[in-house]
Design an enzyme around this catalytic site. Structure first.
Site, PDB file in Angstrom:
ATOM      1  CG  ASP A  84      -2.064  -0.887   1.193  1.00  0.00           C
ATOM      2  OD1 ASP A  84      -2.343  -1.420   0.104  1.00  0.00           O
ATOM      3  OD2 ASP A  84      -2.731  -1.081   2.225  1.00  0.00           O
ATOM      4  CD  GLN A  96      -0.538   7.747  -2.176  1.00  0.00           C
ATOM      5  OE1 GLN A  96       0.554   8.279  -2.310  1.00  0.00           O
ATOM      6  NE2 GLN A  96      -1.066   7.511  -0.987  1.00  0.00           N
ATOM      7  NE  ARG A 142      -4.273  -2.074  -4.797  1.00  0.00           N
ATOM      8  CZ  ARG A 142      -4.030  -2.613  -3.606  1.00  0.00           C
ATOM      9  NH1 ARG A 142      -3.722  -1.860  -2.571  1.00  0.00           N
ATOM     10  NH2 ARG A 142      -4.087  -3.924  -3.440  1.00  0.00           N
ATOM     11  CE  LYS A 199     -11.066   9.751  -8.423  1.00  0.00           C
ATOM     12  NZ  LYS A 199     -12.336  10.477  -8.317  1.00  0.00           N
ATOM     13  CB  THR A 243     -11.126   4.479  -9.411  1.00  0.00           C
ATOM     14  OG1 THR A 243     -11.974   5.609  -9.201  1.00  0.00           O
ATOM     15  CG2 THR A 243     -11.391   3.921 -10.799  1.00  0.00           C
ATOM     16  CG  HIS A 244     -15.038   2.898  -5.411  1.00  0.00           C
ATOM     17  ND1 HIS A 244     -14.056   3.506  -4.683  1.00  0.00           N
ATOM     18  CD2 HIS A 244     -15.082   1.610  -4.996  1.00  0.00           C
ATOM     19  CE1 HIS A 244     -13.516   2.653  -3.843  1.00  0.00           C
ATOM     20  NE2 HIS A 244     -14.118   1.486  -4.019  1.00  0.00           N
ATOM     21  NE  ARG A 296      -6.457   5.705   4.907  1.00  0.00           N
ATOM     22  CZ  ARG A 296      -5.811   5.119   5.919  1.00  0.00           C
ATOM     23  NH1 ARG A 296      -5.334   5.848   6.907  1.00  0.00           N
ATOM     24  NH2 ARG A 296      -5.633   3.816   5.942  1.00  0.00           N
ATOM     25  CD  GLU A 338     -12.057   7.132   0.271  1.00  0.00           C
ATOM     26  OE1 GLU A 338     -10.854   6.853   0.328  1.00  0.00           O
ATOM     27  OE2 GLU A 338     -12.966   6.276   0.364  1.00  0.00           O
TER      28      GLU A 338
HETATM   29  C1  FAD Z   1      -8.289  -1.374  -4.036  1.00  0.00           C
HETATM   30  C2  FAD Z   1      -7.968  -0.020  -3.478  1.00  0.00           C
HETATM   31  C3  FAD Z   1      -6.772   0.154  -2.804  1.00  0.00           C
HETATM   32  C4  FAD Z   1      -6.423   1.414  -2.318  1.00  0.00           C
HETATM   33  N1  FAD Z   1      -5.188   1.592  -1.749  1.00  0.00           N
HETATM   34  C5  FAD Z   1      -4.815   2.847  -1.386  1.00  0.00           C
HETATM   35  C6  FAD Z   1      -3.496   3.123  -0.946  1.00  0.00           C
HETATM   36  O1  FAD Z   1      -2.646   2.237  -0.855  1.00  0.00           O
HETATM   37  N2  FAD Z   1      -3.178   4.407  -0.628  1.00  0.00           N
HETATM   38  C7  FAD Z   1      -4.086   5.431  -0.710  1.00  0.00           C
HETATM   39  O2  FAD Z   1      -3.726   6.588  -0.448  1.00  0.00           O
HETATM   40  N3  FAD Z   1      -5.354   5.194  -1.126  1.00  0.00           N
HETATM   41  C8  FAD Z   1      -5.734   3.935  -1.447  1.00  0.00           C
HETATM   42  N4  FAD Z   1      -7.015   3.721  -1.896  1.00  0.00           N
HETATM   43  C9  FAD Z   1      -8.072   4.773  -1.717  1.00  0.00           C
HETATM   44  C10 FAD Z   1      -8.120   5.724  -2.877  1.00  0.00           C
HETATM   45  O3  FAD Z   1      -6.966   6.523  -2.889  1.00  0.00           O
HETATM   46  C11 FAD Z   1      -9.354   6.632  -2.791  1.00  0.00           C
HETATM   47  O4  FAD Z   1      -9.297   7.392  -1.619  1.00  0.00           O
HETATM   48  C12 FAD Z   1     -10.674   5.881  -2.835  1.00  0.00           C
HETATM   49  O5  FAD Z   1     -10.622   4.815  -3.719  1.00  0.00           O
HETATM   50  C13 FAD Z   1     -11.825   6.806  -3.282  1.00  0.00           C
HETATM   51  O6  FAD Z   1     -11.537   7.330  -4.553  1.00  0.00           O
HETATM   52  P1  FAD Z   1     -12.353   6.955  -5.897  1.00  0.00           P
HETATM   53  O7  FAD Z   1     -11.320   6.729  -6.942  1.00  0.00           O
HETATM   54  O8  FAD Z   1     -13.252   5.829  -5.660  1.00  0.00           O
HETATM   55  O9  FAD Z   1     -13.089   8.279  -6.294  1.00  0.00           O
HETATM   56  P2  FAD Z   1     -14.141   9.176  -5.525  1.00  0.00           P
HETATM   57  O10 FAD Z   1     -14.291  10.381  -6.370  1.00  0.00           O
HETATM   58  O11 FAD Z   1     -13.737   9.365  -4.103  1.00  0.00           O
HETATM   59  O12 FAD Z   1     -15.459   8.314  -5.546  1.00  0.00           O
HETATM   60  C14 FAD Z   1     -16.171   8.012  -6.735  1.00  0.00           C
HETATM   61  C15 FAD Z   1     -17.495   7.404  -6.342  1.00  0.00           C
HETATM   62  O13 FAD Z   1     -17.286   6.170  -5.649  1.00  0.00           O
HETATM   63  C16 FAD Z   1     -18.167   6.054  -4.539  1.00  0.00           C
HETATM   64  N5  FAD Z   1     -17.379   6.100  -3.293  1.00  0.00           N
HETATM   65  C17 FAD Z   1     -16.063   6.388  -3.182  1.00  0.00           C
HETATM   66  N6  FAD Z   1     -15.642   6.310  -1.902  1.00  0.00           N
HETATM   67  C18 FAD Z   1     -16.729   5.990  -1.170  1.00  0.00           C
HETATM   68  C19 FAD Z   1     -16.957   5.761   0.218  1.00  0.00           C
HETATM   69  N7  FAD Z   1     -15.970   5.842   1.114  1.00  0.00           N
HETATM   70  N8  FAD Z   1     -18.214   5.430   0.629  1.00  0.00           N
HETATM   71  C20 FAD Z   1     -19.211   5.309  -0.275  1.00  0.00           C
HETATM   72  N9  FAD Z   1     -19.073   5.519  -1.601  1.00  0.00           N
HETATM   73  C21 FAD Z   1     -17.843   5.850  -2.063  1.00  0.00           C
HETATM   74  C22 FAD Z   1     -19.118   7.192  -4.638  1.00  0.00           C
HETATM   75  O14 FAD Z   1     -20.210   6.770  -5.433  1.00  0.00           O
HETATM   76  C23 FAD Z   1     -18.308   8.244  -5.347  1.00  0.00           C
HETATM   77  O15 FAD Z   1     -19.091   9.191  -6.019  1.00  0.00           O
HETATM   78  C24 FAD Z   1      -7.350   2.482  -2.440  1.00  0.00           C
HETATM   79  C25 FAD Z   1      -8.547   2.296  -3.124  1.00  0.00           C
HETATM   80  C26 FAD Z   1      -8.861   1.074  -3.646  1.00  0.00           C
HETATM   81  C27 FAD Z   1     -10.141   0.907  -4.397  1.00  0.00           C
END
Ligand code: FAD
Length: 309
Positions: A135, A164, A185, A188, A227-228, A289, A293
């Site tokens: 991570d 990131q 991986r 964001k 990402t979601h 965290r 989000e």
């Molecule tokens: C497999 C995986 C591993 C990760 N590892 C790391 C890491 O090592 N270091 C690090 O800094 N970050 C890590 N992250 C977190 C990442 O950096 C983001 O903070 C997180 O994925 C939310 O960003 P997003 O790309 O989904 O976009 P966003 O713009 O935050 O979300 C897009 C959409 O997804 C949905 N969504 C997102 N988050 C949430 C939530 N918490 N609850 C409900 N709905 C939500 C909503 O519908 C939102 O509109 C990881 C994420 C994933 C998926």
């Protein structure tokens, strides 16, 4: 503002003590955390696999400040890998590790301690027929994580790492890591980072994510698109097609409990989807965290805290 307050709260000892009195079974915690024990994590991996979803399991914990704790966390991964192997799940389940949880913050020797512990976990993962992904944490630790990655890959070339997109440096890191056999991986970024190292506006982060995706999809490595965000998922699929990537030469990743229907939709299209499954009793910073989000989660969180449901 709320995002910053929640991320600052992730570092608050007083808030941690208060929030940690909630049981892991409370609705807000169990939505994002698979449970406290290795068996509960293995059970979550089994359920996901039954739906065609792979997993990457994280034993929660960060900021380990004594050596025994670092050893306990390392041993927790060995137990987890042994249970996954016994359950016949290691083809569909790997592990994710935070170097801060296995000793990086332990003074001048911290990085070496973390590297030795990561090696022990990587060897157990290899013996079990699976892999390890490192991570990524605060920006001050990126060089250290990439240096540990470099060392680990000498013996365990399948070791993956997270980059990131919000960091200004990440496009260059993507170029360095877009080589054959490299598992990256891309996410964001989840920490509270200052403007001199990280984009602050969501649109700027999204644009940086796309630039990084272009580099990884055009490269020879194995991109893991974490990402979601529906727009970024669509762009990732289009870029994979543009670069003639077959399904299986990249994957999507999402967090446990977030957009489960989207996870299944992508699997139905033939994509590989891996779910990041956190477990353990140190869930506080991870939960904060996730709340940061999505401020919409916070009302639910405050109600849970007041009623300790
Ligand atoms: C497999 C995986 C591993 C990760 N590892 C790391 C890491 O090592 N270091 C690090 O800094 N970050 C890590 N992250 C977190 C990442 O950096 C983001 O903070 C997180 O994925 C939310 O960003 P997003 O790309 O989904 O976009 P966003 O713009 O935050 O979300 C897009 C959409 O997804 C949905 N969504 C997102 N988050 C949430 C939530 N918490 N609850 C409900 N709905 C939500 C909503 O519908 C939102 O509109 C990881 C994420 C994933 C998926």
């Amino acid at each position: 503002m709320l995002r910053q307050a929640l991320l600052t709260g992730a570092r608050s000892e007083r808030l941690r003590k208060l929030v940690s009195t909630m049981p892991v079974s409370s609705a807000i915690v169990s939505r994002f955390v698979a449970g406290e024990t290795a068996d509960e994590a293995v059970e979550a991996a089994r359920r996901l696999l039954a739906d065609g979803l792979q997993s990457s399991i994280d034993h929660l914990g960060e900021d380990t400040l004594d050596r025994e704790q670092a050893t306990r966390t390392t041993n927790a991964y060995l137990t987890l890998l042994e249970r996954l192997s016994r359950a016949g799940l290691t083809r569909g389940a790997e592990v994710s590790v935070k170097l801060s949880a296995i000793g990086r913050a332990l003074g001048a020797d911290g990085e070496k301690i973390a590297l030795d512990n990561a090696r022990t976990i990587a060897l157990a993962a290899q013996n079990a027929g699976t892999t390890l992904t490192l991570d990524m944490e605060e920006h001050t630790t990126v060089d250290s994580t990439l240096s540990v990655l470099h060392e680990l890959r000498r013996d365990f070339p399948e070791t993956g790492a997270v980059l990131q997109a919000y960091l200004h440096r990440t496009e260059a890191d993507c170029r360095d890591l877009a080589h054959e056999g490299s598992r990256v991986r891309l996410c964001k970024g989840a920490y509270n980072e200052p403007p001199f190292v990280a984009y602050q506006k969501p649109n700027d982060v999204d644009r940086a994510f796309v630039r990084c995706l272009k580099i990884l999809m055009a490269g020879q490595g194995y991109p893991m698109v974490a990402t979601h965000d529906p727009r970024l998922i669509e762009i990732a699929s289009a870029l994979a097609m543009r670069h003639d990537r077959s399904r299986g030469s990249y994957e999507f990743q999402m967090l446990y409990g977030i957009r489960p229907q989207e996870q299944l939709r992508l699997v139905a299209l033939g994509d590989t989807v891996r779910v990041y499954v956190p477990y353990g009793d140190q869930w506080y910073a991870y939960l904060m965290r996730r709340l940061a989000e999505r401020p919409a989660n916070t009302g639910f969180f405050v109600r849970s805290l007041l009623t300790r449901s």
